[in-house]
Design a protein around this motif. Structure first.
Motif, PDB file in Angstrom:
ATOM      1  N   HIS A 244       0.797  -1.228   0.000  1.00  0.00           N
ATOM      2  CA  HIS A 244       0.000   0.000   0.000  1.00  0.00           C
ATOM      3  C   HIS A 244       0.830   1.279   0.000  1.00  0.00           C
ATOM      4  O   HIS A 244       0.293   2.349  -0.250  1.00  0.00           O
ATOM      5  CB  HIS A 244      -0.880   0.053   1.257  1.00  0.00           C
ATOM      6  CG  HIS A 244      -1.806  -1.085   1.438  1.00  0.00           C
ATOM      7  ND1 HIS A 244      -1.399  -2.336   1.832  1.00  0.00           N
ATOM      8  CD2 HIS A 244      -3.148  -1.176   1.273  1.00  0.00           C
ATOM      9  CE1 HIS A 244      -2.439  -3.140   1.906  1.00  0.00           C
ATOM     10  NE2 HIS A 244      -3.504  -2.467   1.582  1.00  0.00           N
ATOM     11  N   GLU A 268      -2.848  -3.553  -3.867  1.00  0.00           N
ATOM     12  CA  GLU A 268      -3.448  -2.254  -3.578  1.00  0.00           C
ATOM     13  C   GLU A 268      -2.600  -1.059  -4.004  1.00  0.00           C
ATOM     14  O   GLU A 268      -2.960   0.087  -3.741  1.00  0.00           O
ATOM     15  CB  GLU A 268      -3.794  -2.149  -2.095  1.00  0.00           C
ATOM     16  CG  GLU A 268      -5.076  -2.865  -1.746  1.00  0.00           C
ATOM     17  CD  GLU A 268      -5.988  -2.034  -0.853  1.00  0.00           C
ATOM     18  OE1 GLU A 268      -6.370  -0.922  -1.277  1.00  0.00           O
ATOM     19  OE2 GLU A 268      -6.301  -2.498   0.241  1.00  0.00           O
ATOM     20  N   CYS A 428      -8.813  -3.825  -2.040  1.00  0.00           N
ATOM     21  CA  CYS A 428      -8.467  -4.929  -2.935  1.00  0.00           C
ATOM     22  C   CYS A 428      -9.683  -5.778  -3.289  1.00  0.00           C
ATOM     23  O   CYS A 428      -9.596  -6.668  -4.137  1.00  0.00           O
ATOM     24  CB  CYS A 428      -7.367  -5.792  -2.336  1.00  0.00           C
ATOM     25  SG  CYS A 428      -7.761  -6.549  -0.750  1.00  0.00           S
ATOM     26  N   GLN A 452      -7.434   2.992  -2.705  1.00  0.00           N
ATOM     27  CA  GLN A 452      -7.107   1.976  -1.713  1.00  0.00           C
ATOM     28  C   GLN A 452      -8.170   1.927  -0.620  1.00  0.00           C
ATOM     29  O   GLN A 452      -9.107   2.731  -0.595  1.00  0.00           O
ATOM     30  CB  GLN A 452      -5.739   2.290  -1.088  1.00  0.00           C
ATOM     31  CG  GLN A 452      -4.586   2.266  -2.060  1.00  0.00           C
ATOM     32  CD  GLN A 452      -3.253   2.560  -1.376  1.00  0.00           C
ATOM     33  OE1 GLN A 452      -3.188   3.143  -0.297  1.00  0.00           O
ATOM     34  NE2 GLN A 452      -2.166   2.149  -2.018  1.00  0.00           N
TER      35      GLN A 452
END
Length: 544
Positions: A244, A268, A428, A452
């Motif tokens: 991330h 992500e 995700c 995200q």
């Protein structure tokens, strides 16, 4: 071991023998020991704060360590032994500073606890403390349920706050909140409603953390804009960056500029392509490779370059690619090479030694970058579309994905959503349907990738703006939230939505195992939180 913090627990209950995520009982014991030591550190840190002593090092350490105990972050017992020892060292350093002021240091059992000298003994200590914590709460399983909800939500909050801190975004209230919750986690005088209020307070503070992270991302990289992202590959040496962390991705892009290496995102990090200052500054940020985190064993095995894990979502690696995986930050696994963003030359060297992609492969594209600035820039079109009957309903379908059966529900749901509805997605969970072409309504794509999981903040801002435009509250909008959950960040986001009073959320594929039937009943009555049914049933209910 006793672990039920994620959705993949054995038999939907709790992991006893070995973590479904791949976590060993030894690591579980050390994680419990670490949390215990953090609780003692927090008691001392609060006293130090009251005396004006600088606790920034302890504050940031506490955030990162809570993050490290999240699902699929760190599996390395050596790391956790070091973390435990560091927690005690920080605690004792603050005690010395308190004593210099002439004050008496807090002397509770948890603030004076000493871990054993040997790792095996520390593991056993962790197990004993785990069952002691469970035993203390056995008299009221509903309060224990909410204690776990608070702790797991706090871990998710810590992840967002950690990422925000990396980008220079700090908040003293957040720092204090972490310590206050940890220092009082063993409280026996709180009622069930008070524990529920504390869980919602976690949600409130998570909203603040997501706002900080949003500010850090947009001030550093600019606001996301709609961007076409290749899903295929191009000829050349390659590095795959998963997780991330946008700061880590930027550091890798900076240090690979001019090397001829192409950088691909995974999981992500797909939304990273929507940030102009990343995409325009670093043209070797080529595209996105693979899909969601739970498919990484397949994706990583086929990737002919170096692989970097920046945050959670690491799965136990296969031998076929283990020697080319690197970890950053709080991520760790026995045998994997750990480095820092200040020194990624080993990653570059590995990428240059590997064959890379030897031919072009076109797998189409997806569009990302529909964050709040983009969506609100066409708010008038959206509002007119609703008023004219062109847009009947909005669905927010997203969250954390996983490998457990039942998650095809989300694919089927999106496929069955009528053509006069818009689907917003984040997290995700989008990988169940992110490459589907749903067309447009009034020039607006029907599938809007908002980013995200932490970009739930962006989705909330869009919902609030639309509600204000229509003169209603968010619960009166033609909007349905259908969420999947897997780990603790999803719990933190759910608590944020409940704190905001959002009603009628559907969550799946199962309810959290740490929620007792009575707590579920309370949440259902207060917020109408419900488990997903079938796509057909839920669509009928949402559109009825």
């Amino acid at each position: 071991m006793y672990c039920n913090q994620c959705e993949q627990t054995t038999r939907g209950d709790v992991c006893h023998q070995w973590g479904a995520c791949g976590k060993s009982p030894e690591v579980n014991g050390l994680q419990d020991l670490l949390v215990h030591c953090l609780r003692g550190l927090s008691q001392v840190a609060l006293q130090a704060k009251s005396l004006g002593i600088d606790t920034r090092e302890a504050d940031e350490f506490t955030m990162e360590m809570l993050f490290s105990t999240m699902t699929n972050v760190n599996f390395d017992p050596v790391d956790f032994v070091a973390f435990v020892n560091r927690a005690i060292a920080l605690r004792e350093s603050l005690k010395l500073q308190i004593q210099v002021t002439g004050n008496v240091v807090v002397e509770s059992a948890i603030a004076t606890f000493q871990p054993a000298g040997e790792p095996k003994q520390q593991i056993e200590q962790g197990r004993e403390l785990e069952f002691e914590f469970i035993g203390q709460s056995a008299k009221n399983v509903d309060i224990f349920s909410l204690k776990l909800t608070v702790l797991y939500g706090l871990k998710g909050l810590a992840a967002y706050a950690f990422h925000a801190s990396e980008l220079g975004q700090h908040d003293r209230d957040l720092d204090r909140f972490f310590h206050e919750v940890l220092a009082n986690l063993d409280a026996v005088d709180k009622t069930l409603p008070e524990w529920l209020d504390l869980a919602l307070k976690v949600g409130e503070m998570n909203l603040k953390a997501m706002a900080l992270l949003d500010a850090g991302n947009t001030e550093t990289f600019g606001h996301p804009t709609p961007t076409l992202v290749p899903l295929g590959t191009t000829v050349g040496k390659a590095i795959l960056v998963s997780g991330h962390d946008l700061r880590d991705l930027k550091a890798i892009l900076e240090q690979t500029a001019g090397t001829g290496i192409k950088v691909y995102t995974h999981g992500e990090l797909l939304p990273a392509h929507g940030y102009r200052k990343l995409k325009q500054t670093y043209p070797h940020l080529y595209g996105h490779y693979g899909t969601a985190w739970q498919n990484q064993t397949h994706d990583f095995d086929r990737f002919p370059g170096a692989i970097v894990m920046t945050t959670n979502c690491l799965m136990p690696p296969h031998e076929s690619y283990k020697d080319r995986v690197f970890t950053l930050g709080p991520v760790g696994y026995p045998g994997l090479k750990h480095t820092s963003i200040r020194e990624i030359s080993p990653i570059i060297q590995t990428a240059q030694e590997l064959p890379g992609f030897e031919e072009e492969c076109d797998r189409g594209t997806v569009t990302v970058g529909f964050a709040r600035n983009t969506v609100l820039s066409v708010a008038d079109t959206v509002i007119d579309g609703v008023k004219q009957g062109k847009i009947r309903h909005f669905f927010l379908v997203g969250g954390c994905d996983g490998a457990k059966p039942g998650r095809n529900y989300y694919t089927e749901l999106v496929e069955k959503i009528p053509d006069d509805c818009i689907v917003m997605t984040l997290g995700c969970g989008k990988f169940r349907f992110f490459d589907k072409h749903l067309g447009e309504i009034a020039g607006i794509p029907r599938l809007l990738d908002m980013g995200q999981c932490n970009d739930a903040y962006s989705a909330i801002q869009v919902a609030v703006a639309l509600a204000n435009a229509f003169g209603v509250n968010v619960n009166q909008l033609p909007l349905s939230l259908v969420l999947s959950w897997y780990e603790q960040k999803a719990i933190a986001v759910l608590l944020t939505l409940l704190y905001l009073g959002i009603q009628n959320i559907r969550i799946g594929p199962t309810l959290p195992a740490f929620l007792t039937p009575n707590v579920v009943k309370i949440l259902s009555e207060k917020f109408n939180l419900k488990l997903i049914a079938t796509p057909e049933q839920d669509l009928a209910a949402c559109l009825g």
